[in-house]
Design a protein around this motif. Structure first.
Motif, mmCIF file in Angstrom:
data_model
loop_
_atom_site.group_PDB
_atom_site.id
_atom_site.type_symbol
_atom_site.label_atom_id
_atom_site.label_comp_id
_atom_site.label_asym_id
_atom_site.label_seq_id
_atom_site.Cartn_x
_atom_site.Cartn_y
_atom_site.Cartn_z
ATOM 1 N N VAL A 1 0.838 -1.203 0.000
ATOM 2 C CA VAL A 1 0.000 0.000 0.000
ATOM 3 C C VAL A 1 0.869 1.247 0.000
ATOM 4 N N ASP A 2 1.956 1.222 0.747
ATOM 5 C CA ASP A 2 2.847 2.379 0.789
ATOM 6 C C ASP A 2 3.421 2.679 -0.591
ATOM 7 N N THR A 3 3.863 1.655 -1.285
ATOM 8 C CA THR A 3 4.401 1.823 -2.640
ATOM 9 C C THR A 3 3.331 2.372 -3.580
ATOM 10 N N GLU A 4 2.125 1.838 -3.477
ATOM 11 C CA GLU A 4 1.032 2.270 -4.370
ATOM 12 C C GLU A 4 0.613 3.710 -4.096
ATOM 13 N N LEU A 5 0.526 4.085 -2.838
ATOM 14 C CA LEU A 5 0.146 5.464 -2.513
ATOM 15 C C LEU A 5 1.252 6.448 -2.872
ATOM 16 N N THR A 6 2.503 6.013 -2.775
ATOM 17 C CA THR A 6 3.620 6.864 -3.198
ATOM 18 C C THR A 6 3.552 7.096 -4.705
ATOM 19 N N THR A 7 3.217 6.057 -5.460
ATOM 20 C CA THR A 7 3.050 6.181 -6.911
ATOM 21 C C THR A 7 1.915 7.147 -7.234
ATOM 22 N N LEU A 8 0.798 7.028 -6.511
ATOM 23 C CA LEU A 8 -0.338 7.929 -6.712
ATOM 24 C C LEU A 8 0.065 9.364 -6.408
ATOM 25 N N GLN A 9 0.772 9.570 -5.299
ATOM 26 C CA GLN A 9 1.217 10.917 -4.906
ATOM 27 C C GLN A 9 2.146 11.506 -5.969
ATOM 28 N N ASN A 10 3.102 10.722 -6.429
ATOM 29 C CA ASN A 10 4.041 11.194 -7.447
ATOM 30 C C ASN A 10 3.320 11.536 -8.747
ATOM 31 N N THR A 11 2.345 10.721 -9.115
ATOM 32 C CA THR A 11 1.580 10.975 -10.336
ATOM 33 C C THR A 11 0.812 12.283 -10.218
ATOM 34 N N LEU A 12 0.164 12.511 -9.083
ATOM 35 C CA LEU A 12 -0.588 13.754 -8.877
ATOM 36 C C LEU A 12 0.341 14.967 -8.854
ATOM 37 N N ASN A 13 1.545 14.808 -8.311
ATOM 38 C CA ASN A 13 2.525 15.903 -8.283
ATOM 39 C C ASN A 13 3.011 16.254 -9.686
ATOM 40 N N GLN A 14 3.145 15.232 -10.535
ATOM 41 C CA GLN A 14 3.683 15.441 -11.875
ATOM 42 C C GLN A 14 2.620 15.785 -12.910
ATOM 43 N N ASN A 15 1.383 15.354 -12.680
ATOM 44 C CA ASN A 15 0.317 15.564 -13.651
ATOM 45 C C ASN A 15 -0.696 16.574 -13.087
ATOM 46 N N GLU A 16 -0.482 17.844 -13.395
ATOM 47 C CA GLU A 16 -1.327 18.908 -12.842
ATOM 48 C C GLU A 16 -2.779 18.786 -13.295
ATOM 49 N N LYS A 17 -2.992 18.326 -14.536
ATOM 50 C CA LYS A 17 -4.365 18.177 -15.050
ATOM 51 C C LYS A 17 -5.137 17.129 -14.242
ATOM 52 N N LEU A 18 -4.476 16.004 -13.979
ATOM 53 C CA LEU A 18 -5.127 14.954 -13.185
ATOM 54 C C LEU A 18 -5.404 15.451 -11.773
ATOM 55 N N ALA A 19 -4.432 16.134 -11.164
ATOM 56 C CA ALA A 19 -4.617 16.656 -9.806
ATOM 57 C C ALA A 19 -5.775 17.641 -9.759
ATOM 58 N N ALA A 20 -5.866 18.518 -10.751
ATOM 59 C CA ALA A 20 -6.960 19.498 -10.798
ATOM 60 C C ALA A 20 -8.296 18.797 -11.013
ATOM 61 N N PHE A 21 -8.324 17.794 -11.877
ATOM 62 C CA PHE A 21 -9.542 17.034 -12.143
ATOM 63 C C PHE A 21 -10.049 16.350 -10.875
ATOM 64 N N VAL A 22 -9.137 15.700 -10.168
ATOM 65 C CA VAL A 22 -9.495 14.946 -8.961
ATOM 66 C C VAL A 22 -10.008 15.866 -7.861
ATOM 67 N N SER A 23 -9.410 17.057 -7.730
ATOM 68 C CA SER A 23 -9.804 17.944 -6.629
ATOM 69 C C SER A 23 -10.929 18.913 -7.004
ATOM 70 N N ASN A 24 -11.358 18.910 -8.261
ATOM 71 C CA ASN A 24 -12.399 19.832 -8.720
ATOM 72 C C ASN A 24 -13.769 19.406 -8.177
ATOM 73 N N PRO A 25 -14.416 20.237 -7.348
ATOM 74 C CA PRO A 25 -15.702 19.848 -6.771
ATOM 75 C C PRO A 25 -16.855 19.830 -7.778
ATOM 76 N N SER A 26 -16.675 20.469 -8.929
ATOM 77 C CA SER A 26 -17.765 20.507 -9.919
ATOM 78 C C SER A 26 -17.806 19.264 -10.802
ATOM 79 N N VAL A 27 -16.755 18.439 -10.734
ATOM 80 C CA VAL A 27 -16.724 17.199 -11.524
ATOM 81 C C VAL A 27 -17.490 16.120 -10.765
ATOM 82 N N ASN A 28 -18.362 15.430 -11.481
ATOM 83 C CA ASN A 28 -19.181 14.357 -10.912
ATOM 84 C C ASN A 28 -18.281 13.276 -10.311
ATOM 85 N N LYS A 29 -18.652 12.796 -9.120
ATOM 86 C CA LYS A 29 -17.796 11.808 -8.440
ATOM 87 C C LYS A 29 -17.710 10.491 -9.207
#
Length: 197
Positions: A41-69
């Motif tokens: 789980v630690d390895t997988e969450l680190t990968t997720l964190q790194n991906t969100l840090n590197q991919n601004e579009k994905l990070a913005a999409f995930v945190s955007n409250p107007s996007v349907n869950k």
């Protein structure tokens, strides 16, 4: 009775992290520990964190409250399949999505990182400098910080460049805070001069 008590103790995180992120991270730690999947789980969450840090579009999409869950869930499930994430990690991300907590994902991942650092016996040290350190400066820093670490623990240094400190360094190691920045010294000198006038 004593066996179930021992299981509860072993599933308990080595440190307490507060807030909503801490609650989710503690729940995941208990579940992953119970299934002997902490490292996975630690390895997988680190990968997720790194991906969100590197991919601004994905990070913005995930945190955007107007996007349907459901749309967010679909994208994150595709990511989990692509990364071959364990059921534990992918279900955890799905739970955050279902509970409309993806806006707190950064807090959850930060809390998880703190818990896992304590689990591994790491002392986390966050250092800010005005410019990047060269290898000899990094070596000197590591040697100086090693004095703050107990025998058996290891040092995990996170560096960040912050030009606003002008020079010097600002550091946090465990519960200690050190500010040796030029910006702070200038501020103190300016304050002393203005009080003297």
């Amino acid at each position: 009775m004593s066996t179930s008590s021992a299981l509860r103790q072993s599933a308990k995180a080595p440190i307490k992290v507060y807030g909503l992120g801490g609650r989710y991270a503690h729940a995941l730690y208990a579940a992953a520990n119970k299934q002997n999947k902490l490292d996975v789980v630690d390895t997988e969450l680190t990968t997720l964190q790194n991906t969100l840090n590197q991919n601004e579009k994905l990070a913005a999409f995930v945190s955007n409250p107007s996007v349907n869950k459901q749309n967010k869930l679909g994208v994150l499930q595709d990511f989990a399949k692509e990364q071959k994430m364990s059921d534990l990690s992918s279900n955890f991300v799905a739970l955050l999505t279902e509970n409309n907590r993806l806006n707190k994902l950064k807090d959850v991942l930060s809390a998880w990182s703190q818990i896992m650092s304590a689990h591994k016996g790491e002392v986390v040290c966050n250092i800010k400098t005005a410019k990047a350190l060269d290898s000899s400066q990094e070596k000197q820093l590591r040697e100086a910080l090693a004095a703050f670490v107990k025998k058996g623990d290891s040092l995990k240094i996170n560096t960040e460049i912050d030009p606003t400190i002008l020079g010097g360094m600002v550091g946090e190691i465990g519960d200690k805070y050190i500010d040796m920045s030029v910006a702070t010294k200038v501020k103190k000198m300016t304050q002393l001069i203005s009080e003297a006038v």
